[in-house]
Design a protein around this motif. Structure first.
Motif, short mmCIF file in Angstrom:
data_model
loop_
_atom_site.label_atom_id
_atom_site.label_comp_id
_atom_site.label_asym_id
_atom_site.label_seq_id
_atom_site.Cartn_x
_atom_site.Cartn_y
_atom_site.Cartn_z
N LYS A 46 -5.49 6.12 4.54
CA LYS A 46 -5.62 4.69 4.26
C LYS A 46 -5.65 3.89 5.56
CE LYS A 46 -4.25 4.04 -0.50
NZ LYS A 46 -4.89 5.25 -0.92
N SER A 89 -7.82 5.59 -6.98
CA SER A 89 -7.93 6.12 -5.63
C SER A 89 -7.61 7.61 -5.60
CB SER A 89 -6.96 5.38 -4.73
OG SER A 89 -5.65 5.60 -5.21
N LEU A 91 0.83 -1.19 0.00
CA LEU A 91 0.00 0.00 0.00
C LEU A 91 0.87 1.24 0.00
CD1 LEU A 91 -3.02 0.05 0.16
CD2 LEU A 91 -2.87 0.53 2.58
#
Length: 629
Positions: free
Chosen positions: A507, A142, A92
């Motif tokens: 996140k 995103s 990520l």
């Protein structure tokens, strides 16, 4: 050697930083005969001492990398190794990191991933090999507002890939406060202003496309170097040492990518060299790695960041007076320097070495010897060539920008030692009326000590010596002249770090919320509502910040933000509340820190406008403390 000098001038006339010729025709950039003499004499002295001294030295081998190996190494250094190999696609962090890059930075990453991918396909490694376009497509899904409320830069995918590569049609960049920052031609920046808000590679791409052409033709003498300056930044100038280690790690990755993007745009190859490990001494003074020296020195003086012998040699030279004519240029007596060197090795740490007998020119020779004898160059094996190649960049401003990024890439010990060296050289130059050592002379004498590195094996150095001479001396001049600018972290990089931190926090929050939701939905909802209220909103009215000062008598204060309020004013307000231990704190030792929100920790310069910074990072805490030594 003399004939070589003229060959060098002849060869080099095609390759000087601004295309100005180095022949003797009196062009602005020509380096006069005297100062080139200094360079060759210094080189002769170096060869002499090397001849006497170190026949047994093992040359440091620089390995020729295989195809794709450099790029793979580069991606690792940039913190992007999970874009390829077994772990690819599962981080990520990389996705967040990539989403904050500019289009020229993305192009640089794409280019390297492409090469690694092709190499892996050739070698048929059984790895998941990503398609470059997929990597950058991930973020399109995103994509949202970035931390300062402006739109992120456009992410390019395969359809407009050609545009990315040459950096032509660009989006407007906004990486700062609320006003939209457009590209350089619209900025009221003068030729000598160093713009730290717009990424350097973006500036280069736009300059390439516009008809502005070459900026800042500077000259060769001390007075003719452009008087570059940093325009004041309302949110404060960030210096190396102001940020917390976790943010400095991000700065390193971004500086590497930005430097590569800048070199790509300017058509200069950026290659990191790779040293093959050799056996080095694990104790002593000369020929010992910086890290080993510091480790043994910190046992004696906890917290020291500069080798003690280096500090002592500088102090010894300064003690005599910096007005001595020919300081640094006139060598010490070779036999004496050699025996001093052996005596220091035996007695320095014992404290029994007698410094009174050390003559100034001998101390200067020992200082230069120390730099040359480092098993890896002070500018590091990885980046020595990149430092040298700065001379090939088209404009002086771009050369300065590249040096700024290279300084950010140096390991801390190398960077700190280089800083102390450059400050010392500047102090020598300040006495030029008496010691006859101008910026140019000092650069000429020091360049061979920093740039002709024994470890690369004498052959390569000999061949390139003549071509490199004037160029490395010029890079040396830049490093001395603009040292204050070089230790600044560009605002666009600090903003990218803020953006990464914000995105990571978002996140993390999402992930946490999801986990909680799965655990116990009702309980979670209640908790979530409580979390929404940030403590800041609860107890502090709008336009007021709470400043903590745990070590001062007044531990905390609510401060009303005004347009003109600066960080220095807040510190002064706390220090004026005198009682208890406050008197022992000097104004210059105490700083206001911005902690948390979208930055780890940042020491603020006194001229930071607090309202502007508060808008950039409304969730930060504000703490007054002394700077860690």
């Amino acid at each position: 050697r003399r004939s070589g000098q003229y060959t060098m001038n002849h060869d080099h006339s095609k390759k000087t930083p601004d295309g100005a010729s180095f022949d003797r025709s009196g062009s602005q950039d020509s380096l006069d005969e005297l100062s080139m003499d200094d360079y060759w004499k210094e080189l002769e002295n170096i060869h002499e001492t090397r001849g006497n001294n170190h026949e047994e030295r093992v040359a440091l081998v620089v390995k020729e990398p295989d195809e794709g190996e450099l790029e793979e190494e580069w991606l690792k250094e940039a913190g992007l190794s999970n874009l390829f190999g077994e772990s690819s696609g599962d981080s990520l962090e990389s996705v967040v990191f990539l989403s904050t890059l500019t289009r020229t930075q993305k192009a640089a990453v794409e280019k390297r991933v492409e090469t690694v991918t092709q190499t892996m396909r050739k070698k048929n490694k059984q790895h998941h090999i990503p398609d470059v376009r997929d990597i950058f497509r991930v973020q399109n899904d995103s994509k949202g507002k970035v931390c300062d409320g402006s739109e992120p830069s456009t992410v390019r995918t395969s359809e407009n890939k050609n545009e990315t590569q040459d950096g032509t049609k660009g989006t407007k960049f906004s990486l700062g406060t609320d006003e939209q920052k457009s590209l350089p031609e619209d900025m009221p920046f003068s030729d000598t202003d160093i713009n730290l808000e717009i990424p350097f590679a973006e500036q280069a791409a736009n300059l390439k496309d516009s008809s502005v052409g070459k900026m800042c033709k500077g000259g060769g003498s001390d007075t003719l170097l452009p008087n570059f300056r940093l325009p004041k930044d309302k949110t404060g100038t960030t210096k190396i040492g102001d940020l917390a280690p976790q943010d400095m790690k991000k700065v390193y990755s971004l500086a590497l990518i930005e430097l590569t993007a800048l070199y790509d745009i300017l058509g200069t190859e950026f290659k990191q060299q790779k040293a093959v490990k050799i056996k080095t001494k694990d104790s002593g003074l000369f020929g010992v790695p910086l890290s080993v020296l510091l480790e043994q020195d910190q046992k004696k003086v906890p917290g020291t960041k500069i080798p003690l012998i280096f500090q002592k040699l500088i102090a010894q030279i300064e003690e005599a007076t910096l007005e001595t004519e020919g300081l640094l240029r006139i060598p010490g007596v070779a036999t004496r320097v050699k025996s001093l060197c052996q005596e220091l090795e035996a007695k320095f740490y014992e404290g029994t070495f007698n410094w009174e007998n050390v003559k100034q020119h001998d101390a200067a020779s020992l200082l230069k010897l120390f730099i040359r004898e480092l098993p890896q160059p002070l500018l590091t094996v990885e980046y020595l060539k990149a430092f040298q190649d700065v001379q090939n960049l088209p404009t002086k401003k771009q050369q300065l920008q590249a040096l700024n990024l290279l300084v950010l890439l140096l390991p801390e010990a190398n960077r700190d030692t280089l800083k102390v060296l450059l400050e010392f050289l500047q102090r020598i130059i300040d006495h030029r009326d008496k010691n006859k050592m101008t910026l140019k002379n000092v650069a000429m004498v020091m360049a061979p000590n920093l740039f002709t590195f024994h470890g690369f094996g004498s052959k390569t150095i000999e061949q390139s010596e003549f071509v490199m001479a004037a160029g490395t001396a010029n890079v040396m001049r830049f490093m001395i002249q603009y040292q204050k600018l070089l230790w600044t972290i560009p605002k666009f990089i600090v903003n990218q770090v803020r953006k990464q931190n914000t995105e990571s926090q978002k996140k993390e929050k999402k992930d946490k919320a999801m986990k909680k939701l799965l655990k116990k939905m009702a309980y979670d909802r209640e908790k979530h509502e409580k979390q929404e209220k940030t403590p800041n909103d609860a107890d502090v009215p709008q336009g007021v910040i709470r400043v903590q000062a745990p070590h001062l008598s007044k531990v905390s204060m609510a401060i009303q933000l005004t347009e003109e309020l600066k960080a220095g004013d807040i510190v002064a307000r706390f220090l004026s509340q005198k009682s208890g231990n406050v008197q022992t704190l000097k104004k210059e030792d105490v700083f206001l820190y911005e902690i948390g929100g979208n930055i780890g920790e940042r020491c603020l310069d006194d001229d930071t406008y607090m309202k502007d910074l508060y808008q950039l990072n409304p969730n930060a805490e504000w703490v007054i403390k002394s700077k860690q030594s």
